[in-house]
Design a protein around this motif. Structure first.
Motif, PDB file in Angstrom:
ATOM      1  N   VAL A  89     -30.681  18.863  29.371  1.00  0.00           N
ATOM      2  CA  VAL A  89     -32.262  19.828  29.817  1.00  0.00           C
ATOM      3  C   VAL A  89     -32.837  19.244  31.042  1.00  0.00           C
ATOM      4  CG1 VAL A  89     -32.878  20.041  27.053  1.00  0.00           C
ATOM      5  CG2 VAL A  89     -32.598  17.824  27.980  1.00  0.00           C
ATOM      6  N   GLN A  90     -33.162  20.207  31.040  1.00  0.00           N
ATOM      7  CA  GLN A  90     -34.498  19.385  32.999  1.00  0.00           C
ATOM      8  C   GLN A  90     -35.029  18.322  32.804  1.00  0.00           C
ATOM      9  OE1 GLN A  90     -33.212  21.023  35.678  1.00  0.00           O
ATOM     10  NE2 GLN A  90     -31.640  22.018  34.235  1.00  0.00           N
ATOM     11  N   PRO A  91     -35.442  17.162  33.322  1.00  0.00           N
ATOM     12  CA  PRO A  91     -36.253  16.101  34.206  1.00  0.00           C
ATOM     13  C   PRO A  91     -37.745  16.478  33.153  1.00  0.00           C
ATOM     14  CG  PRO A  91     -34.740  16.069  35.478  1.00  0.00           C
ATOM     15  CD  PRO A  91     -34.423  16.936  35.052  1.00  0.00           C
ATOM     16  N   ASN A  92     -37.726  17.910  33.393  1.00  0.00           N
ATOM     17  CA  ASN A  92     -39.223  18.508  33.023  1.00  0.00           C
ATOM     18  C   ASN A  92     -39.936  18.698  31.861  1.00  0.00           C
ATOM     19  OD1 ASN A  92     -40.801  18.223  35.881  1.00  0.00           O
ATOM     20  ND2 ASN A  92     -40.081  20.673  35.921  1.00  0.00           N
ATOM     21  N   THR A  93     -38.172  19.206  30.816  1.00  0.00           N
ATOM     22  CA  THR A  93     -38.373  19.202  29.589  1.00  0.00           C
ATOM     23  C   THR A  93     -38.679  18.129  28.562  1.00  0.00           C
ATOM     24  OG1 THR A  93     -36.714  21.357  29.950  1.00  0.00           O
ATOM     25  CG2 THR A  93     -36.607  19.968  27.239  1.00  0.00           C
ATOM     26  N   ILE A  94     -37.799  16.868  29.472  1.00  0.00           N
ATOM     27  CA  ILE A  94     -37.943  15.186  28.494  1.00  0.00           C
ATOM     28  C   ILE A  94     -39.599  15.073  28.466  1.00  0.00           C
ATOM     29  CG2 ILE A  94     -37.422  13.427  28.821  1.00  0.00           C
ATOM     30  CD1 ILE A  94     -34.910  15.182  27.533  1.00  0.00           C
ATOM     31  N   ARG A  95     -40.623  15.351  30.383  1.00  0.00           N
ATOM     32  CA  ARG A  95     -41.620  15.223  30.129  1.00  0.00           C
ATOM     33  C   ARG A  95     -42.829  15.952  29.400  1.00  0.00           C
ATOM     34  NH1 ARG A  95     -39.599  15.951  35.092  1.00  0.00           N
ATOM     35  NH2 ARG A  95     -39.363  13.913  36.183  1.00  0.00           N
ATOM     36  N   GLN A  96     -42.209  16.852  29.038  1.00  0.00           N
ATOM     37  CA  GLN A  96     -42.882  17.806  28.272  1.00  0.00           C
ATOM     38  C   GLN A  96     -43.181  17.428  26.956  1.00  0.00           C
ATOM     39  OE1 GLN A  96     -44.226  21.374  28.372  1.00  0.00           O
ATOM     40  NE2 GLN A  96     -44.893  21.475  25.931  1.00  0.00           N
ATOM     41  N   TRP A  97     -41.486  16.962  26.065  1.00  0.00           N
ATOM     42  CA  TRP A  97     -41.722  16.743  25.071  1.00  0.00           C
ATOM     43  C   TRP A  97     -42.377  15.120  25.103  1.00  0.00           C
ATOM     44  CZ3 TRP A  97     -35.529  17.259  24.445  1.00  0.00           C
ATOM     45  CH2 TRP A  97     -35.536  18.699  23.697  1.00  0.00           C
ATOM     46  N   SER A  98     -42.029  14.635  25.758  1.00  0.00           N
ATOM     47  CA  SER A  98     -42.405  13.497  25.911  1.00  0.00           C
ATOM     48  C   SER A  98     -44.245  13.154  25.720  1.00  0.00           C
ATOM     49  CB  SER A  98     -42.578  12.784  27.451  1.00  0.00           C
ATOM     50  OG  SER A  98     -40.602  12.440  27.431  1.00  0.00           O
ATOM     51  N   LYS A  99     -45.111  14.469  25.934  1.00  0.00           N
ATOM     52  CA  LYS A  99     -46.517  14.156  25.958  1.00  0.00           C
ATOM     53  C   LYS A  99     -46.620  14.887  25.187  1.00  0.00           C
ATOM     54  CE  LYS A  99     -47.436  15.541  31.094  1.00  0.00           C
ATOM     55  NZ  LYS A  99     -47.769  16.064  32.364  1.00  0.00           N
ATOM     56  N   THR A 100     -45.925  16.162  24.214  1.00  0.00           N
ATOM     57  CA  THR A 100     -46.050  16.779  23.467  1.00  0.00           C
ATOM     58  C   THR A 100     -46.365  15.549  21.708  1.00  0.00           C
ATOM     59  OG1 THR A 100     -45.687  19.299  24.502  1.00  0.00           O
ATOM     60  CG2 THR A 100     -46.033  19.333  22.373  1.00  0.00           C
ATOM     61  N   PHE A 101     -45.021  15.588  21.976  1.00  0.00           N
ATOM     62  CA  PHE A 101     -44.792  14.585  20.406  1.00  0.00           C
ATOM     63  C   PHE A 101     -44.893  13.070  21.172  1.00  0.00           C
ATOM     64  CE2 PHE A 101     -41.512  18.260  20.396  1.00  0.00           C
ATOM     65  CZ  PHE A 101     -42.679  18.640  19.761  1.00  0.00           C
ATOM     66  N   GLY A 102     -46.157  13.062  21.314  1.00  0.00           N
ATOM     67  CA  GLY A 102     -45.998  11.603  22.257  1.00  0.00           C
ATOM     68  C   GLY A 102     -46.867  10.314  21.198  1.00  0.00           C
ATOM     69  N   ASP A 103     -47.267  11.272  19.878  1.00  0.00           N
ATOM     70  CA  ASP A 103     -48.003  10.126  19.357  1.00  0.00           C
ATOM     71  C   ASP A 103     -46.730   9.462  18.172  1.00  0.00           C
ATOM     72  OD1 ASP A 103     -48.114  13.088  18.733  1.00  0.00           O
ATOM     73  OD2 ASP A 103     -49.372  13.040  16.856  1.00  0.00           O
ATOM     74  N   PHE A 104     -45.905   9.924  18.104  1.00  0.00           N
ATOM     75  CA  PHE A 104     -44.187   9.436  17.766  1.00  0.00           C
ATOM     76  C   PHE A 104     -43.758   8.845  18.824  1.00  0.00           C
ATOM     77  CE2 PHE A 104     -45.684  13.208  16.004  1.00  0.00           C
ATOM     78  CZ  PHE A 104     -45.601  12.968  14.475  1.00  0.00           C
ATOM     79  N   LEU A 105     -43.734   8.337  19.818  1.00  0.00           N
ATOM     80  CA  LEU A 105     -43.354   7.543  21.084  1.00  0.00           C
ATOM     81  C   LEU A 105     -44.052   6.584  21.494  1.00  0.00           C
ATOM     82  CD1 LEU A 105     -42.657  10.352  23.833  1.00  0.00           C
ATOM     83  CD2 LEU A 105     -40.559   8.842  21.857  1.00  0.00           C
ATOM     84  N   SER A 106     -43.438   5.784  22.486  1.00  0.00           N
ATOM     85  CA  SER A 106     -44.332   4.119  22.484  1.00  0.00           C
ATOM     86  C   SER A 106     -45.199   5.010  23.862  1.00  0.00           C
ATOM     87  CB  SER A 106     -43.484   3.512  23.173  1.00  0.00           C
ATOM     88  OG  SER A 106     -42.707   3.636  24.379  1.00  0.00           O
ATOM     89  N   ALA A 107     -46.075   4.056  23.807  1.00  0.00           N
ATOM     90  CA  ALA A 107     -47.176   3.668  24.504  1.00  0.00           C
ATOM     91  C   ALA A 107     -46.388   3.619  26.758  1.00  0.00           C
ATOM     92  CB  ALA A 107     -48.171   2.883  25.182  1.00  0.00           C
ATOM     93  N   ALA A 108     -45.628   3.511  26.365  1.00  0.00           N
ATOM     94  CA  ALA A 108     -44.301   3.049  28.022  1.00  0.00           C
ATOM     95  C   ALA A 108     -43.984   4.713  28.217  1.00  0.00           C
ATOM     96  CB  ALA A 108     -43.295   2.150  27.797  1.00  0.00           C
ATOM     97  N   ALA A 109     -43.858   5.297  26.946  1.00  0.00           N
ATOM     98  CA  ALA A 109     -42.990   6.379  27.388  1.00  0.00           C
ATOM     99  C   ALA A 109     -43.958   7.996  27.876  1.00  0.00           C
ATOM    100  CB  ALA A 109     -42.662   7.421  26.577  1.00  0.00           C
ATOM    101  N   ASN A 110     -45.563   7.333  28.387  1.00  0.00           N
ATOM    102  CA  ASN A 110     -46.367   8.285  28.057  1.00  0.00           C
ATOM    103  C   ASN A 110     -47.033   7.078  29.388  1.00  0.00           C
ATOM    104  OD1 ASN A 110     -45.447  11.244  27.505  1.00  0.00           O
ATOM    105  ND2 ASN A 110     -46.082  10.580  25.917  1.00  0.00           N
ATOM    106  N   PRO A 111     -46.660   6.853  30.192  1.00  0.00           N
ATOM    107  CA  PRO A 111     -47.347   5.889  30.832  1.00  0.00           C
ATOM    108  C   PRO A 111     -48.283   7.047  32.098  1.00  0.00           C
ATOM    109  CG  PRO A 111     -45.904   6.474  32.268  1.00  0.00           C
ATOM    110  CD  PRO A 111     -45.384   7.114  31.310  1.00  0.00           C
TER     111      PRO A 111
END
Length: 92
Positions: free
Chosen positions: A13-35
């Motif tokens: 997948v493209q880097p933007n896809t990972i960034r999008q997933w990180s934002k969309t599912f940010g409540d399941f990720l650490s704070a460092a994944a969405n700095p």
């Protein structure tokens, strides 16, 4: 620690896809994944398992609502699913 580059290689997948997933599912990720803007994203091993599940479910064409429900139920993928094999060229 997994990086965006690791995810893009593992899941094709493209880097933007990972960034999008990180934002969309940010409540399941650490704070460092969405700095905050300007800071580098850092993913923990647990974050890698969340991204792995998202990637697996998206490959099966799951909708975001289904992915969110699976994550909320505690489901996680196994990182590093699909990680490219180490280069063994030149080894005997």
């Amino acid at each position: 620690m997994p990086t965006i580059s690791d995810f893009t290689k593992a899941y094709d997948v493209q880097p933007n896809t990972i960034r999008q997933w990180s934002k969309t599912f940010g409540d399941f990720l650490s704070a460092a994944a969405n700095p905050p803007k300007g800071e580098t994203r850092l993913y923990s091993e647990d974050d890698g398992q969340v991204i792995a599940l998202i990637a697996e479910m998206r490959q099966d064409r799951a909708k975001y609502e289904a992915i969110r429900a699976a994550l909320a139920a505690g489901d996680r993928g196994q990182w590093p699913i699909g990680q490219p094999a180490q280069d063994t060229q030149g080894q005997q």
